[in-house]
Enzyme design. Structure first.
Site, mmCIF file in Angstrom:
data_model
loop_
_atom_site.group_PDB
_atom_site.id
_atom_site.type_symbol
_atom_site.label_atom_id
_atom_site.label_comp_id
_atom_site.label_asym_id
_atom_site.label_seq_id
_atom_site.Cartn_x
_atom_site.Cartn_y
_atom_site.Cartn_z
ATOM 1 N N ASP A 20 0.855 -1.195 0.000
ATOM 2 C CA ASP A 20 0.000 0.000 0.000
ATOM 3 C C ASP A 20 0.887 1.240 0.000
ATOM 4 O O ASP A 20 1.765 1.378 0.847
ATOM 5 C CB ASP A 20 -0.889 -0.027 1.250
ATOM 6 C CG ASP A 20 -1.717 1.247 1.390
ATOM 7 O OD1 ASP A 20 -1.974 1.900 0.357
ATOM 8 O OD2 ASP A 20 -2.099 1.576 2.529
ATOM 9 N N ASN A 22 -0.416 4.575 -0.132
ATOM 10 C CA ASN A 22 -1.040 5.829 0.318
ATOM 11 C C ASN A 22 -1.799 5.712 1.635
ATOM 12 O O ASN A 22 -2.595 6.584 1.981
ATOM 13 C CB ASN A 22 -1.976 6.376 -0.772
ATOM 14 C CG ASN A 22 -3.117 5.415 -1.062
ATOM 15 O OD1 ASN A 22 -3.115 4.282 -0.576
ATOM 16 N ND2 ASN A 22 -4.099 5.860 -1.825
ATOM 17 N N ASP A 28 -1.660 -1.237 -3.919
ATOM 18 C CA ASP A 28 -1.994 -0.478 -5.123
ATOM 19 C C ASP A 28 -0.834 -0.473 -6.125
ATOM 20 O O ASP A 28 0.242 -1.008 -5.844
ATOM 21 C CB ASP A 28 -2.397 0.954 -4.742
ATOM 22 C CG ASP A 28 -1.420 1.557 -3.743
ATOM 23 O OD1 ASP A 28 -0.198 1.517 -4.019
ATOM 24 O OD2 ASP A 28 -1.854 2.020 -2.662
ATOM 25 N N ASP A 97 -4.778 -10.173 -16.095
ATOM 26 C CA ASP A 97 -5.788 -11.189 -15.853
ATOM 27 C C ASP A 97 -6.982 -10.860 -16.746
ATOM 28 O O ASP A 97 -7.527 -9.757 -16.679
ATOM 29 C CB ASP A 97 -6.195 -11.145 -14.373
ATOM 30 C CG ASP A 97 -6.478 -12.513 -13.811
ATOM 31 O OD1 ASP A 97 -7.220 -13.261 -14.466
ATOM 32 O OD2 ASP A 97 -5.967 -12.830 -12.725
ATOM 33 N N ASP A 197 -8.855 -16.202 -16.924
ATOM 34 C CA ASP A 197 -9.666 -16.771 -15.852
ATOM 35 C C ASP A 197 -10.675 -17.792 -16.398
ATOM 36 O O ASP A 197 -11.346 -17.536 -17.402
ATOM 37 C CB ASP A 197 -10.420 -15.612 -15.172
ATOM 38 C CG ASP A 197 -11.030 -15.992 -13.846
ATOM 39 O OD1 ASP A 197 -10.268 -16.332 -12.928
ATOM 40 O OD2 ASP A 197 -12.270 -15.936 -13.721
ATOM 41 N N GLU A 252 -6.599 -20.527 -17.241
ATOM 42 C CA GLU A 252 -6.913 -21.281 -16.030
ATOM 43 C C GLU A 252 -7.976 -22.306 -16.384
ATOM 44 O O GLU A 252 -8.977 -21.967 -17.018
ATOM 45 C CB GLU A 252 -7.412 -20.345 -14.931
ATOM 46 C CG GLU A 252 -7.569 -21.066 -13.604
ATOM 47 C CD GLU A 252 -8.680 -20.484 -12.754
ATOM 48 O OE1 GLU A 252 -8.648 -20.699 -11.542
ATOM 49 O OE2 GLU A 252 -9.591 -19.839 -13.290
ATOM 50 N N HIS A 325 -3.527 -17.307 -5.660
ATOM 51 C CA HIS A 325 -4.426 -16.561 -4.776
ATOM 52 C C HIS A 325 -5.683 -17.338 -4.381
ATOM 53 O O HIS A 325 -6.488 -16.835 -3.609
ATOM 54 C CB HIS A 325 -4.828 -15.249 -5.462
ATOM 55 C CG HIS A 325 -5.676 -15.495 -6.674
ATOM 56 N ND1 HIS A 325 -5.196 -16.120 -7.812
ATOM 57 C CD2 HIS A 325 -6.984 -15.250 -6.912
ATOM 58 C CE1 HIS A 325 -6.176 -16.231 -8.694
ATOM 59 N NE2 HIS A 325 -7.265 -15.701 -8.179
ATOM 60 N N ASP A 326 -5.877 -18.532 -4.924
ATOM 61 C CA ASP A 326 -7.076 -19.320 -4.631
ATOM 62 C C ASP A 326 -6.833 -20.492 -3.686
ATOM 63 O O ASP A 326 -7.786 -21.175 -3.303
ATOM 64 C CB ASP A 326 -7.645 -19.928 -5.923
ATOM 65 C CG ASP A 326 -8.316 -18.886 -6.810
ATOM 66 O OD1 ASP A 326 -8.752 -17.848 -6.295
ATOM 67 O OD2 ASP A 326 -8.388 -19.140 -8.042
HETATM 68 O O1 TEU Z 1 -10.955 -19.307 -10.133
HETATM 69 C C1 TEU Z 1 -11.779 -20.321 -10.597
HETATM 70 C C2 TEU Z 1 -11.519 -21.689 -10.072
HETATM 71 O O2 TEU Z 1 -11.698 -22.627 -10.789
HETATM 72 C C3 TEU Z 1 -11.094 -22.020 -8.723
HETATM 73 O O3 TEU Z 1 -9.737 -22.047 -8.577
HETATM 74 C C4 TEU Z 1 -11.863 -21.409 -7.585
HETATM 75 O O4 TEU Z 1 -11.651 -20.067 -7.406
HETATM 76 C C5 TEU Z 1 -11.497 -22.053 -6.295
HETATM 77 O O5 TEU Z 1 -11.609 -23.404 -6.419
HETATM 78 C C6 TEU Z 1 -12.427 -21.587 -5.244
HETATM 79 O O6 TEU Z 1 -11.956 -22.104 -4.036
HETATM 80 C C7 TEU Z 1 -10.948 -18.076 -10.778
HETATM 81 C C8 TEU Z 1 -10.181 -17.049 -9.975
HETATM 82 O O7 TEU Z 1 -8.845 -17.465 -9.866
HETATM 83 C C9 TEU Z 1 -10.853 -16.862 -8.654
HETATM 84 O O8 TEU Z 1 -10.124 -16.012 -7.808
HETATM 85 C C10 TEU Z 1 -12.226 -16.314 -8.903
HETATM 86 O O9 TEU Z 1 -12.946 -16.251 -7.709
HETATM 87 C C11 TEU Z 1 -13.010 -17.154 -9.918
HETATM 88 O O10 TEU Z 1 -12.247 -17.563 -11.035
HETATM 89 C C12 TEU Z 1 -14.156 -16.354 -10.471
HETATM 90 O O11 TEU Z 1 -13.677 -15.359 -11.321
HETATM 91 CA CA CA Z 2 -3.576 2.091 -1.277
#
Ligand code: TEU
Ligand code: CA
Length: 542
Positions: A20, A22, A28, A97, A197, A252, A325-326
């Site tokens: 971050d 700011n 950001d 993305d 995605d 993905e 991130h998932d």
């Molecule tokens: O993820 C879709 C997906 O298939 C999974 O990895 C899912 O998010 C996970 O199993 C849930 O626990 C993508 C993105 O990476 C995710 O962050 C989004 O929430 C999702 O699509 C919808 O856009």
């Molecule tokens: Ca910020």
């Protein structure tokens, strides 16, 4: 065939949690700009930036309301342009993305679409049924029906994810052309490609029949993924857009099995360069989904990784990753984030950099960040986790147990702020962070890692340099040397008559070396200690 995107090391940034600049508590673009030198010091070649577009943030930016605008909480388009330029000056590429299976329900297209049945945008989305009857029993990823009733026109719209993420109707050529136009907008700015995605879900089935199971992975594989026109769309996308640029694409792929992988990434297909397959990411999901946690063994992991290696060995290419991130932190899931955190993170990083495929490292793993155990449900932010707690509450199930499951599987485990130093809020922000930091930042942080020659961070930098010296790690063939061991993951790479053997100890024990490497050389030095320490990685050149 040599391709630059096979030779790179990728790094994912989830911008909300990176830095971050700011004091509003939200990571950001200027925060990333502040850290460009750090990023360059890692030796990575390409950044995948999770969404920074305009969004009401129901799913943290994966619900986009304007594909052409930067969300003000991340900064401005000028900030974006500056970031791209600064990265390019350092020789680092950037991919965006691309989230085009669905938009936000606050996107103009959807606001129009829901107004009336004869609105010009009506067919941008998928509308079925009427108030008397749900179109079928399909479930959404984050709980509940995949259909949402809209009383305005007395019909349901389809949403594979939250009800604020209506699925686009790819059948409609106007939708496709809008998306292609947007892709060109970003590519013409100079971005180096896209992470796409849930790309496997774009083409909807011909019949919207009830599913035999309401399990999300079953639905994905049998109804949602690999629809009849998916390859028509991807080839059209290539023809209209992708083919004109020297870029990389990674789709993905929920529901993409190794049997159909080459349809997406085969070198002769003109579709995508590689996919993020998810089999090993759902390795511990039980029949009830991710919070129904199942056991898995090292052998299961090898089976999946090797299966994909084999499926793509001729005419395809893999991406190698252990978290994003998932999913939970790789060290907490595949290593040991307690006593052997350092050793096991190093081993897993070495593993990522020596398997066959383009490695992708999720931010924070280069310093061995771990899962977090928040004490109360209120500290969680992710829609999936919040919905899960709600369900547990509604059904009067055990909240303490639910919390423990979230400690293991929740997506916020990896969405907490990057730990930069041991000052307040881990140096992530001067304000109040949008999600709490992990209390272990006092000892696990970038600053203290810089000071130690043997830190995970410096191991990672050295290992990337090591990998880059030899194309064997990119183009060498791959063979698993021991599929049965529950403790060792060992494999061989071979290139131009030379062989490298990698031995990874996936256990808390000291082990004897397998006889095929006794007395060989480790990283150029004769191995005088023919043992493997817990979680150690050793490489032998033969
Ligand atoms: O993820 C879709 C997906 O298939 C999974 O990895 C899912 O998010 C996970 O199993 C849930 O626990 C993508 C993105 O990476 C995710 O962050 C989004 O929430 C999702 O699509 C919808 O856009
Ligand atoms: Ca910020």
């Amino acid at each position: 065939m040599r391709k630059w995107w096979k030779e790179i090391v990728m790094y994912q940034i989830y911008p909300r949690s990176f830095k971050d600049s700011n004091g509003d508590g939200i990571g950001d673009l200027r925060g990333i700009i502040e850290k460009v030198d750090y990023l360059a010091s890692l030796g990575i070649d390409l950044i995948w930036l999770s969404p920074v577009y305009q969004s009401p943030n129901d799913d943290n930016g994966y619900d986009i309301s304007d594909y052409y605008a930067i969300h003000p909480e991340f900064g401005t388009m000028d900030d974006f342009d500056e970031l791209l330029q600064r990265l390019h000056e350092k020789g680092i590429k950037l991919i965006m993305d691309l989230v085009v299976n669905h938009t936000s329900d606050e996107h103009l297209w959807f606001e129009e679409s829901r107004k009336s049945k004869d609105n010009p945008y009506r067919d941008f989305y998928i509308w079925k049924g009427n108030g008397g009857q749900l179109p079928n029993n399909w479930q959404s990823w984050f709980g509940g029906s995949a259909w949402e009733y809209d009383k305005n026109t007395d019909s349901y719209y389809l949403h594979y994810f939250t009800k604020k993420q209506p699925d686009l109707n790819w059948e409609n050529p106007k939708v496709r052309n809008e998306i292609y136009k947007n892709m060109r907008f970003w590519l013409d700015k100079g971005v180096d490609g896209f992470r796409m995605d849930v790309i496997s879900l774009l083409s909807k089935p011909e019949v919207f029949s009830d599913s035999l199971s309401e399990n999300i992975h079953y639905l994905a594989e049998h109804h949602y993924a690999n629809g009849p026109k998916i390859h028509t769309y991807l080839q059209e996308m290539y023809e209209q857009v992708l083919g004109d640029y020297d870029i990389m694409t990674v789709g993905e792929g929920p529901g993409i099995t190794k049997e159909v992988a080459l349809d997406y990434i085969g070198e002769d297909r003109n579709e995508l360069n590689m996919i993020f397959q998810l089999d090993h990411m759902i390795i511990d999901h039980g029949p009830g989904g991710k919070f129904d946690i199942a056991d898995f063994s090292l052998r299961d992991l090898k089976k999946i990784m090797d299966g994909w290696e084999e499926a793509t060995a001729n005419g395809g290419w893999n991406n190698i990753f252990l978290d994003n991130h998932d999913f939970p932190r790789m060290v907490s899931r595949f290593g040991n984030d307690g006593e052997f955190r350092e050793a096991s993170t190093k081993m897993l990083l070495g593993f990522l950099l020596t398997q066959k495929g383009t490695p992708c490292i999720y931010m924070g793993s280069e310093i061995g960040m771990t899962n977090v155990k928040f004490k109360s449900p209120e500290e969680y932010r992710d829609i999936e986790t919040v919905n899960y707690f709600q369900e547990v509450k509604d059904q009067q199930l055990n909240m303490e147990e639910a919390l423990q499951k979230v400690h293991i599987q929740g997506r916020d485990n990896v969405r907490i702020p990057i730990q930069w130093n041991d000052s307040n809020n881990a140096g992530f922000t001067d304000g109040n962070p949008w999600i709490d930091v992990n209390p272990n930042y006092k000892s696990i942080n970038v600053e203290s890692s810089e000071d130690h020659k043997d830190s995970i961070l410096n191991f990672f930098r050295d290992f990337i340099k090591y990998r880059k010296q030899d194309l064997i790690w990119v183009y060498g063939s791959y063979e698993n040397l021991d599929i049965d061991s529950e403790l060792l993951y060992s494999y061989q790479r071979e290139y131009e008559g030379r062989r490298m053997i990698v031995i990874c100890n996936f256990s808390n024990y000291q082990l004897d070396l397998p006889d095929y490497v006794q007395g060989e050389y480790v990283n150029g030095n004769y191995d005088s200690t023919p043992k493997l320490r817990p979680w150690e990685i050793k490489i032998y050149s033969i």
